[in-house]
Design a protein around this motif. Structure first.
Motif, PDB file in Angstrom:
ATOM      1  N   HIS A 118       0.810  -1.219   0.000  1.00 41.61           N
ATOM      2  CA  HIS A 118       0.000   0.000   0.000  1.00 41.61           C
ATOM      3  C   HIS A 118       0.840   1.266   0.000  1.00 41.61           C
ATOM      4  O   HIS A 118       0.345   2.345   0.327  1.00 41.61           O
ATOM      5  CB  HIS A 118      -0.961  -0.020   1.197  1.00 41.61           C
ATOM      6  CG  HIS A 118      -1.957  -1.122   1.097  1.00 41.61           C
ATOM      7  ND1 HIS A 118      -1.806  -2.321   1.782  1.00 41.61           N
ATOM      8  CD2 HIS A 118      -3.070  -1.254   0.344  1.00 41.61           C
ATOM      9  CE1 HIS A 118      -2.802  -3.112   1.469  1.00 41.61           C
ATOM     10  NE2 HIS A 118      -3.589  -2.501   0.594  1.00 41.61           N
ATOM     11  N   ALA A 150       2.357   4.103  -1.939  1.00 36.91           N
ATOM     12  CA  ALA A 150       2.165   4.741  -3.250  1.00 36.91           C
ATOM     13  C   ALA A 150       3.505   5.004  -3.952  1.00 36.91           C
ATOM     14  O   ALA A 150       3.635   4.806  -5.162  1.00 36.91           O
ATOM     15  CB  ALA A 150       1.404   6.055  -3.076  1.00 36.91           C
ATOM     16  N   HIS A 194       4.851   1.953  -5.679  1.00 39.70           N
ATOM     17  CA  HIS A 194       4.185   1.710  -6.971  1.00 39.70           C
ATOM     18  C   HIS A 194       4.692   2.711  -8.023  1.00 39.70           C
ATOM     19  O   HIS A 194       4.837   2.379  -9.194  1.00 39.70           O
ATOM     20  CB  HIS A 194       2.664   1.838  -6.816  1.00 39.70           C
ATOM     21  CG  HIS A 194       2.049   0.650  -6.129  1.00 39.70           C
ATOM     22  ND1 HIS A 194       1.774  -0.539  -6.775  1.00 39.70           N
ATOM     23  CD2 HIS A 194       1.671   0.461  -4.842  1.00 39.70           C
ATOM     24  CE1 HIS A 194       1.243  -1.404  -5.923  1.00 39.70           C
ATOM     25  NE2 HIS A 194       1.168  -0.823  -4.734  1.00 39.70           N
ATOM     26  N   ASP A 230      -0.897   1.508 -15.692  1.00 38.64           N
ATOM     27  CA  ASP A 230      -1.713   0.781 -14.707  1.00 38.64           C
ATOM     28  C   ASP A 230      -1.152   0.941 -13.297  1.00 38.64           C
ATOM     29  O   ASP A 230      -1.898   1.054 -12.322  1.00 38.64           O
ATOM     30  CB  ASP A 230      -1.784  -0.709 -15.076  1.00 38.64           C
ATOM     31  CG  ASP A 230      -2.511  -0.921 -16.405  1.00 38.64           C
ATOM     32  OD1 ASP A 230      -3.246  -0.002 -16.831  1.00 38.64           O
ATOM     33  OD2 ASP A 230      -2.341  -1.996 -17.024  1.00 38.64           O
ATOM     34  N   ASP A 286      -1.976   4.280 -12.067  1.00 37.25           N
ATOM     35  CA  ASP A 286      -3.398   4.285 -11.718  1.00 37.25           C
ATOM     36  C   ASP A 286      -3.561   3.777 -10.278  1.00 37.25           C
ATOM     37  O   ASP A 286      -4.339   4.329  -9.488  1.00 37.25           O
ATOM     38  CB  ASP A 286      -4.156   3.382 -12.720  1.00 37.25           C
ATOM     39  CG  ASP A 286      -5.654   3.534 -12.583  1.00 37.25           C
ATOM     40  OD1 ASP A 286      -6.107   4.693 -12.495  1.00 37.25           O
ATOM     41  OD2 ASP A 286      -6.357   2.515 -12.546  1.00 37.25           O
ATOM     42  N   MET A 287      -2.801   2.757  -9.952  1.00 38.37           N
ATOM     43  CA  MET A 287      -2.814   2.215  -8.579  1.00 38.37           C
ATOM     44  C   MET A 287      -2.311   3.279  -7.589  1.00 38.37           C
ATOM     45  O   MET A 287      -2.868   3.436  -6.497  1.00 38.37           O
ATOM     46  CB  MET A 287      -1.919   0.962  -8.531  1.00 38.37           C
ATOM     47  CG  MET A 287      -1.701   0.395  -7.150  1.00 38.37           C
ATOM     48  SD  MET A 287      -3.240  -0.183  -6.411  1.00 38.37           S
ATOM     49  CE  MET A 287      -3.361  -1.805  -7.168  1.00 38.37           C
ATOM     50  N   LEU A 344      -2.607   6.466  -7.802  1.00 37.99           N
ATOM     51  CA  LEU A 344      -3.656   7.467  -7.578  1.00 37.99           C
ATOM     52  C   LEU A 344      -4.760   6.949  -6.682  1.00 37.99           C
ATOM     53  O   LEU A 344      -5.409   7.721  -5.976  1.00 37.99           O
ATOM     54  CB  LEU A 344      -4.234   7.936  -8.916  1.00 37.99           C
ATOM     55  CG  LEU A 344      -3.358   8.883  -9.730  1.00 37.99           C
ATOM     56  CD1 LEU A 344      -4.112   9.415 -10.935  1.00 37.99           C
ATOM     57  CD2 LEU A 344      -2.832  10.050  -8.891  1.00 37.99           C
ATOM     58  N   ARG A 345      -4.978   5.632  -6.712  1.00 42.13           N
ATOM     59  CA  ARG A 345      -5.986   5.081  -5.790  1.00 42.13           C
ATOM     60  C   ARG A 345      -5.507   5.180  -4.345  1.00 42.13           C
ATOM     61  O   ARG A 345      -6.286   5.394  -3.437  1.00 42.13           O
ATOM     62  CB  ARG A 345      -6.248   3.611  -6.129  1.00 42.13           C
ATOM     63  CG  ARG A 345      -7.144   3.460  -7.336  1.00 42.13           C
ATOM     64  CD  ARG A 345      -7.354   2.023  -7.637  1.00 42.13           C
ATOM     65  NE  ARG A 345      -7.405   1.831  -9.076  1.00 42.13           N
ATOM     66  CZ  ARG A 345      -7.689   0.695  -9.651  1.00 42.13           C
ATOM     67  NH1 ARG A 345      -7.932  -0.366  -8.926  1.00 42.13           N
ATOM     68  NH2 ARG A 345      -7.738   0.599 -10.946  1.00 42.13           N
ATOM     69  N   LEU A 346      -4.202   5.016  -4.188  1.00 41.87           N
ATOM     70  CA  LEU A 346      -3.637   5.070  -2.832  1.00 41.87           C
ATOM     71  C   LEU A 346      -3.401   6.514  -2.387  1.00 41.87           C
ATOM     72  O   LEU A 346      -3.530   6.832  -1.212  1.00 41.87           O
ATOM     73  CB  LEU A 346      -2.306   4.304  -2.794  1.00 41.87           C
ATOM     74  CG  LEU A 346      -2.399   2.802  -3.050  1.00 41.87           C
ATOM     75  CD1 LEU A 346      -1.007   2.211  -3.309  1.00 41.87           C
ATOM     76  CD2 LEU A 346      -3.041   2.091  -1.882  1.00 41.87           C
ATOM     77  N   PRO A 382      -4.473  10.060  -4.074  1.00 44.50           N
ATOM     78  CA  PRO A 382      -5.106  10.768  -5.205  1.00 44.50           C
ATOM     79  C   PRO A 382      -4.392  12.046  -5.672  1.00 44.50           C
ATOM     80  O   PRO A 382      -4.583  12.457  -6.808  1.00 44.50           O
ATOM     81  CB  PRO A 382      -6.507  11.089  -4.659  1.00 44.50           C
ATOM     82  CG  PRO A 382      -6.736  10.079  -3.595  1.00 44.50           C
ATOM     83  CD  PRO A 382      -5.409   9.818  -2.975  1.00 44.50           C
ATOM     84  N   ARG A 406       0.473  11.582 -11.751  1.00 42.71           N
ATOM     85  CA  ARG A 406      -0.205  12.430 -12.763  1.00 42.71           C
ATOM     86  C   ARG A 406       0.749  12.747 -13.905  1.00 42.71           C
ATOM     87  O   ARG A 406       0.391  12.682 -15.081  1.00 42.71           O
ATOM     88  CB  ARG A 406      -0.672  13.740 -12.130  1.00 42.71           C
ATOM     89  CG  ARG A 406      -1.767  13.582 -11.121  1.00 42.71           C
ATOM     90  CD  ARG A 406      -3.111  13.470 -11.798  1.00 42.71           C
ATOM     91  NE  ARG A 406      -4.173  13.318 -10.821  1.00 42.71           N
ATOM     92  CZ  ARG A 406      -5.392  12.910 -11.106  1.00 42.71           C
ATOM     93  NH1 ARG A 406      -5.706  12.602 -12.359  1.00 42.71           N
ATOM     94  NH2 ARG A 406      -6.291  12.806 -10.184  1.00 42.71           N
ATOM     95  N   HIS A 412      -4.229  15.211 -17.095  1.00 44.68           N
ATOM     96  CA  HIS A 412      -3.339  14.747 -16.021  1.00 44.68           C
ATOM     97  C   HIS A 412      -2.221  15.759 -15.747  1.00 44.68           C
ATOM     98  O   HIS A 412      -1.904  16.034 -14.593  1.00 44.68           O
ATOM     99  CB  HIS A 412      -2.730  13.395 -16.401  1.00 44.68           C
ATOM    100  CG  HIS A 412      -3.685  12.258 -16.204  1.00 44.68           C
ATOM    101  ND1 HIS A 412      -4.080  11.812 -14.967  1.00 44.68           N
ATOM    102  CD2 HIS A 412      -4.345  11.485 -17.101  1.00 44.68           C
ATOM    103  CE1 HIS A 412      -4.935  10.812 -15.099  1.00 44.68           C
ATOM    104  NE2 HIS A 412      -5.126  10.590 -16.393  1.00 44.68           N
TER     105      HIS A 412
END
Lengths: 281, 116
Positions: free
Chosen positions: A50, A52, A55, A73, A76-77, A79-81, A83, A89, A108
């Protein structure tokens, strides 16, 4: 193996749960050891799924390996963790730009620019995307989203514009000019040797070091912002001056061109570069 | 003890309008060989930074195929650094914005032989 990589490897071996894997992965990425870097990032993510930034590291390694979709991808992960992660971006904007999806890239990059106004590389990329978008719309007569053909037309127009940016200022004179971005990459202009060889990138990359040293000098001596560095060599007079977004204009002229004239040409080229860059704020 | 071989050049340069200090510096290490600076000027700092700038310009120019660097001027909001080098030594001048760079340049080029 560099000392830094060895030190970080030993540190990680001593404590496998440490976050030092991110520094190690980044060091491996920068040294071009992408397979090893990928392995380190994957192993780190097994323990810190988890995180960020971990990733983000994996995504940057993927981009360097040319795996654009996998990188996207991964961001994208991120940004989920997280934002508001600027790096994600920026990275997604880069991938979308490479994929020719300019409108999405612009979204972006403008979000990234909002969160980090000090990062000149984001501003530079955003200007380029906006310029391409504008020209692609013009090429398509404003009918809907621009397609591949319009994008190619826009790219050609930008390249031509950039190549000839200083042409009328320089005329047929014995001088040449380049606009270099913050990383020393040529954004506009040409540097052609007497033999007709285009050495723009080599000269740009080499002379960016002078700008960095000038910045250091004015900072430590409290001289305010630098305005120009001018120096004479056996073959040429070289003049450098800052433009917006940490970019820099370089003018090189033969020794027969008077020093004062070189300065005038430099000032005019800086004005031209600034107007050109600001066209797409 | 004999006078420094650079004393004459430095006293000539310091008399130029707007000059705050002038120094002879080792290009490789940025260490002061001789200097004539106004009170308040940190000669060691000026020397190190000016030598580094000159050295970088020399190396970058060589990399770009532009041959040997002669006179160099850094212009900033609140002053100028001028430098000219030969045989591992750099003659450096720190000047105010009001300084007459043309005259300083001429004097520095004329003084170059003293660095040999």
């Amino acid at each position: 193996m560099s000392d830094e990589i060895r030190r970080l490897s030993e540190e990680l071996a001593r404590d496998p749960s440490s976050l030092v894997f991110m520094q190690l992965g980044e060091a491996l990425r920068r040294s071009g050891q992408l397979d090893l870097g990928l392995k380190v990032a994957h192993r780190g993510l097994e323990r810190h799924a988890h995180n960020a930034d971990a990733h983000d590291l994996l995504a940057r390694i993927r981009v360097d390996r040319g795996e654009l979709q996998e990188a996207f991808d991964e961001w994208d992960m991120v940004l989920r963790l997280a934002p508001s992660h600027v790096g994600a971006r920026k990275g997604m904007g880069y991938v979308l730009f490479k994929q020719g999806k300019l409108a999405e890239a612009e979204t972006h990059l403008s979000t990234a620019a909002t969160h980090d106004r000090g990062d000149s590389s984001i501003a530079t990329a955003l200007r380029m995307v906006r310029r391409l978008l504008r020209y692609a719309h013009v090429a398509g007569n404003g009918n809907g989203a621009p397609g591949h053909v319009e994008l190619l037309a826009a790219q050609r127009r930008v390249e031509e514009e950039a190549r000839l940016l200083f042409a009328d200022i320089l005329g047929e004179g014995e001088h040449t000019a380049l606009l270099l971005n913050a990383d020393g990459l040529v954004a506009a202009g040409l540097y052609i040797t007497a033999d007709g060889e285009d050495v723009s990138q080599d000269v740009g990359a080499a002379l960016t070091g002078v700008r960095d040293e000038a910045l250091r000098a004015v900072r430590h001596l409290d001289l305010g912002a630098w305005k120009a560095v001018v120096y004479e060599t056996d073959l040429a007079t070289v003049a450098l001056a800052p433009a917006i977004d940490e970019s820099m204009v370089l003018v090189a002229a033969g020794r027969s061109v008077p020093l004062g004239f070189v300065r005038r040409v430099l000032d005019r080229c800086v004005q031209r570069a600034t107007s050109w860059l600001e066209e797409v704020a | 003890m004999s006078a420094s071989p650079f004393e004459g050049v430095l006293s000539l340069l310091i008399r130029q309008r707007g000059v705050q200090g002038c120094l002879v510096v080792g290009e490789a290490d940025g260490i002061v060989v001789d200097s004539n600076v106004q009170v308040g000027i940190q000669s060691n700092v000026v020397a190190a930074l000016a030598a580094a700038l000159y050295r970088k310009a020399r190396l970058c120019s060589a990399a770009a195929g532009l041959s040997t660097v002669g006179f160099l001027q850094l212009e900033a909001e609140r002053g100028h650094i001028c430098a000219i080098g030969r045989d591992g030594l750099v003659l450096v001048t720190l000047a105010e914005p009001r300084a007459h760079i043309g005259r300083i340049r001429g004097a520095m080029i004329e003084s170059l032989s003293v660095l040999a």
